[in-house]
Every structure is written in structure tokens, then in C-alpha cells.
Design a protein around this motif. Structure first.
Motif, mmCIF file in Angstrom:
data_model
loop_
_atom_site.group_PDB
_atom_site.id
_atom_site.type_symbol
_atom_site.label_atom_id
_atom_site.label_comp_id
_atom_site.label_asym_id
_atom_site.label_seq_id
_atom_site.Cartn_x
_atom_site.Cartn_y
_atom_site.Cartn_z
ATOM 1 N N PRO A 243 0.825 -1.210 0.000
ATOM 2 C CA PRO A 243 0.000 0.000 0.000
ATOM 3 C C PRO A 243 0.855 1.254 0.000
ATOM 4 O O PRO A 243 1.127 1.848 1.041
ATOM 5 N N LEU A 244 1.295 1.657 -1.162
ATOM 6 C CA LEU A 244 2.280 2.739 -1.262
ATOM 7 C C LEU A 244 1.639 4.125 -1.260
ATOM 8 O O LEU A 244 0.682 4.377 -1.988
ATOM 9 N N ALA A 245 2.206 5.021 -0.458
ATOM 10 C CA ALA A 245 1.771 6.417 -0.474
ATOM 11 C C ALA A 245 2.465 7.164 -1.602
ATOM 12 O O ALA A 245 2.008 8.211 -2.029
ATOM 13 N N GLY A 246 3.578 6.633 -2.073
ATOM 14 C CA GLY A 246 4.286 7.299 -3.151
ATOM 15 C C GLY A 246 5.583 6.600 -3.460
ATOM 16 O O GLY A 246 6.002 5.699 -2.737
ATOM 17 N N ALA A 247 6.199 7.035 -4.554
ATOM 18 C CA ALA A 247 7.457 6.415 -4.966
ATOM 19 C C ALA A 247 8.488 7.490 -5.258
ATOM 20 O O ALA A 247 8.165 8.558 -5.793
ATOM 21 N N VAL A 248 9.718 7.197 -4.875
ATOM 22 C CA VAL A 248 10.848 8.061 -5.183
ATOM 23 C C VAL A 248 11.668 7.314 -6.228
ATOM 24 O O VAL A 248 11.998 6.147 -6.042
ATOM 25 N N ILE A 249 11.961 7.980 -7.333
ATOM 26 C CA ILE A 249 12.718 7.326 -8.398
ATOM 27 C C ILE A 249 14.167 7.812 -8.337
ATOM 28 O O ILE A 249 14.416 9.016 -8.300
ATOM 29 N N VAL A 250 15.087 6.854 -8.328
ATOM 30 C CA VAL A 250 16.508 7.200 -8.323
ATOM 31 C C VAL A 250 17.055 6.970 -9.725
ATOM 32 O O VAL A 250 16.767 5.947 -10.347
ATOM 33 N N SER A 251 17.829 7.940 -10.196
ATOM 34 C CA SER A 251 18.458 7.756 -11.503
ATOM 35 C C SER A 251 19.846 8.371 -11.483
ATOM 36 O O SER A 251 20.106 9.295 -10.717
ATOM 37 N N THR A 252 20.716 7.841 -12.292
ATOM 38 C CA THR A 252 21.977 8.539 -12.549
ATOM 39 C C THR A 252 21.709 9.447 -13.762
ATOM 40 O O THR A 252 20.682 9.299 -14.421
ATOM 41 N N PRO A 253 22.618 10.377 -14.038
ATOM 42 C CA PRO A 253 22.289 11.342 -15.099
ATOM 43 C C PRO A 253 22.395 10.814 -16.526
ATOM 44 O O PRO A 253 21.953 11.492 -17.451
ATOM 45 N N GLN A 254 22.971 9.639 -16.740
ATOM 46 C CA GLN A 254 23.160 9.187 -18.132
ATOM 47 C C GLN A 254 21.844 8.916 -18.835
ATOM 48 O O GLN A 254 20.864 8.529 -18.211
ATOM 49 N N ASP A 255 21.890 9.058 -20.141
ATOM 50 C CA ASP A 255 20.681 8.860 -20.951
ATOM 51 C C ASP A 255 20.036 7.508 -20.717
ATOM 52 O O ASP A 255 18.834 7.396 -20.595
ATOM 53 N N LEU A 256 20.886 6.458 -20.654
ATOM 54 C CA LEU A 256 20.332 5.109 -20.541
ATOM 55 C C LEU A 256 19.589 4.936 -19.237
ATOM 56 O O LEU A 256 18.508 4.353 -19.176
ATOM 57 N N ALA A 257 20.187 5.451 -18.166
ATOM 58 C CA ALA A 257 19.533 5.347 -16.866
ATOM 59 C C ALA A 257 18.228 6.138 -16.869
ATOM 60 O O ALA A 257 17.233 5.741 -16.268
ATOM 61 N N LEU A 258 18.245 7.251 -17.623
ATOM 62 C CA LEU A 258 17.045 8.090 -17.654
ATOM 63 C C LEU A 258 15.895 7.394 -18.353
ATOM 64 O O LEU A 258 14.741 7.524 -17.964
ATOM 65 N N ILE A 259 16.233 6.629 -19.387
ATOM 66 C CA ILE A 259 15.175 5.875 -20.076
ATOM 67 C C ILE A 259 14.530 4.914 -19.080
ATOM 68 O O ILE A 259 13.316 4.770 -19.013
ATOM 69 N N ASP A 260 15.381 4.279 -18.261
ATOM 70 C CA ASP A 260 14.854 3.340 -17.268
ATOM 71 C C ASP A 260 14.064 4.066 -16.184
ATOM 72 O O ASP A 260 13.075 3.549 -15.676
ATOM 73 N N ALA A 261 14.541 5.238 -15.822
ATOM 74 C CA ALA A 261 13.821 6.017 -14.807
ATOM 75 C C ALA A 261 12.415 6.351 -15.314
ATOM 76 O O ALA A 261 11.434 6.286 -14.583
ATOM 77 N N ARG A 262 12.360 6.672 -16.600
ATOM 78 C CA ARG A 262 11.067 6.981 -17.229
ATOM 79 C C ARG A 262 10.144 5.766 -17.136
ATOM 80 O O ARG A 262 8.964 5.885 -16.842
ATOM 81 N N ARG A 263 10.723 4.591 -17.360
ATOM 82 C CA ARG A 263 9.923 3.361 -17.240
ATOM 83 C C ARG A 263 9.419 3.189 -15.812
ATOM 84 O O ARG A 263 8.305 2.738 -15.583
ATOM 85 N N GLY A 264 10.295 3.535 -14.854
ATOM 86 C CA GLY A 264 9.911 3.437 -13.441
ATOM 87 C C GLY A 264 8.724 4.344 -13.148
ATOM 88 O O GLY A 264 7.744 3.931 -12.521
ATOM 89 N N VAL A 265 8.810 5.573 -13.646
ATOM 90 C CA VAL A 265 7.707 6.522 -13.439
ATOM 91 C C VAL A 265 6.426 5.951 -14.055
ATOM 92 O O VAL A 265 5.359 5.948 -13.443
ATOM 93 N N ALA A 266 6.563 5.417 -15.268
ATOM 94 C CA ALA A 266 5.390 4.881 -15.965
ATOM 95 C C ALA A 266 4.792 3.707 -15.205
ATOM 96 O O ALA A 266 3.570 3.560 -15.116
ATOM 97 N N MET A 267 5.658 2.884 -14.626
ATOM 98 C CA MET A 267 5.162 1.711 -13.899
ATOM 99 C C MET A 267 4.298 2.136 -12.708
ATOM 100 O O MET A 267 3.209 1.612 -12.494
ATOM 101 N N PHE A 268 4.782 3.095 -11.950
ATOM 102 C CA PHE A 268 4.003 3.528 -10.779
ATOM 103 C C PHE A 268 2.719 4.240 -11.209
ATOM 104 O O PHE A 268 1.693 4.141 -10.548
ATOM 105 N N LYS A 269 2.798 4.939 -12.333
ATOM 106 C CA LYS A 269 1.587 5.569 -12.853
ATOM 107 C C LYS A 269 0.530 4.510 -13.150
ATOM 108 O O LYS A 269 -0.635 4.685 -12.833
ATOM 109 N N ARG A 270 1.003 3.433 -13.743
ATOM 110 C CA ARG A 270 0.069 2.363 -14.128
ATOM 111 C C ARG A 270 -0.696 1.812 -12.938
ATOM 112 O O ARG A 270 -1.841 1.428 -13.044
#
Ligand SMILES: Nc1ncnc2c1ncn2[C@@H]1O[C@H](COP(=O)(O)OP(=O)(O)OP(=O)(O)O)[C@@H](O)[C@H]1O
Ligand SMILES: [Mg+2]
Length: 373
Positions: A243-270
């Protein structure tokens, strides 16, 4: 010789469910994972009957442990909502999220909020961030727990140099281990480090549910959940089950990590979990000799990405030997160097997280900062 699945099933057939039926005919038994004498499975029962089943779970686990060739047995009880009582539908687009109905799974009694620290990519510093964020929230006066949900590669035993096993209360519930005033639970406390991780989907889920619901967390303001890497089905199920109140997404600044971070955001949105914000880890490098700063990974990427995704940016943590060394030594930097620059950064981040959780309709169900699904 370690027993086979069939031999285990045969043994289980001799055990009765609370209603008197054979356990193997009661429809609660998951797939049995048996490998090299290590046996894992779960009993998925109706939430209303958990009490009656607990004794059976114990009996089953003891019976399997007593079979010749079994070295480890773990039987988890997972409570399932009866059909028809599922999660309420998500709010209509544009509806004020502050009035969002409680998310699917029930909360943990005594715990005000549970937040996940996640990333799409492995090795970006989730566990390091989880523990230091938890300590920084503690510094703000909150009562904090840490749940290491990385069943495949638990980190908390190492990050906190914990070697003891949790004690049980009344033979069934586990007491979290206390470190630096945090209540900590990790699957790593329960299994030996060499145990191969043969957990599969259902096993992972039941272990997580057990660690959340069969642990005496006590009264806490927040539990920080260190999630396993990735945005696959296992992570999605976890995000749904806790039962999550929210999620904090951790990313490093590289493009590849950012693509994954975006997926993380999308997953919690879902799964309708609000994003509390993005942290850029290993954001920049300060030379330990000369103090000069360099942006080796292209600092700022996560901040831009957060802006693009319209989620809050929580802060940037430098790549710094002190952070790595203190983590490796089981002496997290916020606890052991509370007056240093890193502790300050984590406390700034913690303040933003706390404020997000304390917004209108605060609590486990409705933080203020949300993104449209
Ligand atoms: N800001 C930092 N500065 C220096 N080292 C760091 C920093 N953050 C993390 N590390 C180091 O990077 C490594 C990976 O960090 P960590 O284990 O926290 O990542 P993770 O995302 O949890 O990994 P996994 O995906 O395996 O769970 C560790 O050795 C850790 O000490
Ligand atoms: Mg980790």
C-alpha cells in the motif's frame, strides 16, 4: 536425497486445512519450489481466515523441515481479498487526486505511510539512497522503518552491518532489527548469504507480504521500501501489493539510466502510485584531492527528465568515495557523518519527501504531489 515436489505434495496431503479438507485439495497451495533441499511455497488464503491458517502454516513448515534431505523450508501465508472486494476503480481523469480512494492493498496497522525507492536500472544507488533517506527522515523527527524488498539481492544486512537474526514474538510475528533508531527488515536476515535465490514470482510476493504484514513494525510515520531493480512483472506486482503512499525514483544522469527512470515513473503511474519525485544520484564528482567538481555523467539529466515528466525533482547526490566507503563498511553516511555535506543533501531531500507526504489528504493514501495517469 532431497525430496521432490511430488514427495512434498504427498506429505502435505496428510495435513488438514482448517475446514478439515486435505491441504492439497483446499486450493490454497502455490507451486512448490524445491531445489537442493530448499523448499519454498505459499498458501494463499482468504484474508478473513488468516488466523485459522497461521497454525496450519507453521505445522506445514515444520513437517517439510522434518523431511529427510530438507535443509531450508519457508512457507508463506498470503492473504487474498475475496473476489468482488478488489481495489476501487482509479479516479476519473482530472479528478482531484487528494481525494483518491485508498489504493488496493490494506495498510499496515500503526504505519502512516509506506514509500518505495525504485529505479528502472540496477546499480544506480537505490539501496544507498533508501538507507540514507530513511536516516534523514529520522533526523527530521519521524519514526522510520526500512523494508528491503530486494529479495534477489538484499542490501540492508551489508549496509547496516547486521548479522543477527530477527527475534520472533509469540512464535509467529517477527521483530524488526533496530539500527540507528530505524526498524529494519530484510529477507537477508532470514536466509544465509550463500542460499541461491531461486525465488520465483509467487514466492517473491509472499515473502514481501510476510515481511510487511507479519512483522511487528510498531508505530511508524513512514516505512522506506528499497525495491529491486527493474520494471518487469515482479516489480509491478510488488508495487501493486504494497500500500504505497508514493514512490521516489533514483536515476543517474546518463541517458540510458534516464530511459529506465522513465519506465519506473510509468510503472508507478500504471498502478496509480503517486511519484514523490526523482533523485539524481552520482550526479557530479568532487575530486577528493583538489575539491574540483566535474560532471562526469553529464549532471542535470535527471532534473531535466523530472521537468519533462512533470514530477518533482528532489535533489542531486554527488558521486563520492565517502558515500561508497561508508556504505560498504555498514556505516551509512547520514548516521556516521551527520554534520557532513552528504547528510545535509539527504536531509534536504527528506524534507521534500516529508512535505509531499504531509500535504492535504496526507497519510498512506493521498499525498499531495501526483501525476495524471
Ligand atoms: N552517490 C554515490 N557515490 C558513490 N558511490 C555510490 C553512490 N551511490 C551508490 N554508490 C555505490 O554504488 C554501488 C551501487 O549502489 P546501490 O547498491 O545502492 O545500488 P542499487 O541501485 O541498490 O543496486 P541494485 O540494483 O543492485 O539493487 C554501491 O557500491 C554503492 O556504494
Ligand atoms: Mg539495491
Amino acid at each position: 536425497m532431497a525430496p521432490t515436489k511430488d514427495q512434498i505434495r504427498e506429505r502435505l496431503a496428510a495435513i488438514a486445512a482448517p475446514d478439515g479438507r486435505k491441504l492439497t485439495e483446499s486450493g490454497v497451495l502455490s507451486d512448490i519450489v524445491a531445489s537442493d533441499g530448499k523448499v519454498f511455497f505459499s498458501l494463499s488464503v482468504d484474508a478473513a481466515q488468516v488466523k485459522a491458517w497461521e497454525a496450519v502454516r507453521k505445522q506445514v513448515e515444520d513437517a517439510v523441515k522434518a523431511m529427510p534431505g530438507v535443509t531450508t523450508a519457508m512457507v508463506a501465508l498470503t492473504a487474498e481479498r475475496a473476489a468482488g472486494k478488489g481495489a476501487p476503480p482509479p479516479p476519473a481523469a482530472g479528478a482531484p487526486h487528494a481525494h483518491r480512494a485508498p489504493a488496493g492493498p490494506a495498510g499496515v496497522p500503526g504505519v502512516k505511510s509506506i514509500i518505495a525507492v525504485a529505479s528502472g536500472k540496477g546499480g544506480v544507488g537505490k539501496s544507498t539512497t533508501s538507507i540514507n533517506l530513511a536516516l534523514a527522515l529520522r533526523d527530521l523527527g519521524l519514526k522510520v522503518g526500512v523494508l528491503d524488498a530486494d529479495i534477489y539481492g538484499p542490501s540492508m544486512p551489508k549496509l547496516l552491518a547486521i548479522r543477527e537474526k530477527p527475534q520472533t514474538i509469540g512464535g509467529t510475528r517477527l521483530k524488526p532489527i533496530s539500527r540507528y533508531d530505524l526498524a529494519v527488515m530484510s529477507i537477508g536476515f532470514l536466509i544465509e548469504e550463500e542460499t541461491p535465490m531461486i525465488w520465483r514470482g509467487p514466492m517473491v510476493m509472499s515473502a514481501l507480504t510476510q515481511m510487511l504484514r507479519e512483522v511487528e513494525w510498531g508505530n511508524l510515520d513512514v516505512i522506506v521500501v528499497d525495491m529491486p531493480p527493474g520494471t518487469g512483472d515482479a516489480q509491478l506486482t510488488m508495487a501493486q501489493q504494497v500500500p504505497l503512499a508514493g514512490a521516489v525514483i533514483v536515476s543517474t544522469p546518463q541517458d540510458l539510466a534516464l530511459i529506465d527512470a522513465r519506465r519506473g515513473v510509468a510503472m508507478f503511474k500504471r498502478v496509480n502510485v503517486p511519484i514523490l519525485g526523482v533523485i539524481e544520484n552520482m550526479s557530479y564528482f568532487i575530486c577528493p584531492q583538489c575539491g574540483a567538481r566535474s560532471d562526469i555523467f553529464g549532471h542535470g539529466g535527471a532534473q531535466h527528465e523530472a521537468e519533462r515528466l512533470k514530477v518533482p525533482f528532489l535533489g542531486a547526490v554527488p558521486l563520492d568515495m565517502t558515500i561508497r566507503e561508508t556504505s560498504d563498511a555498514g556505516l551509512p553516511v547520514v548516521a556516521t557523518q551527520p554534520d557532513g555535506p552528504h547528510a545535509r543533501i539527504y536531509r534536504d531531500i527528506a524534507q521534500k519527501v516529508r512535505d509531499a507526504l504531509a500535504g492535504p489528504g496526507a497519510g498512506r493514501t493521498a499525498p499531495r504531489i501526483v501525476i495524471e495517469a
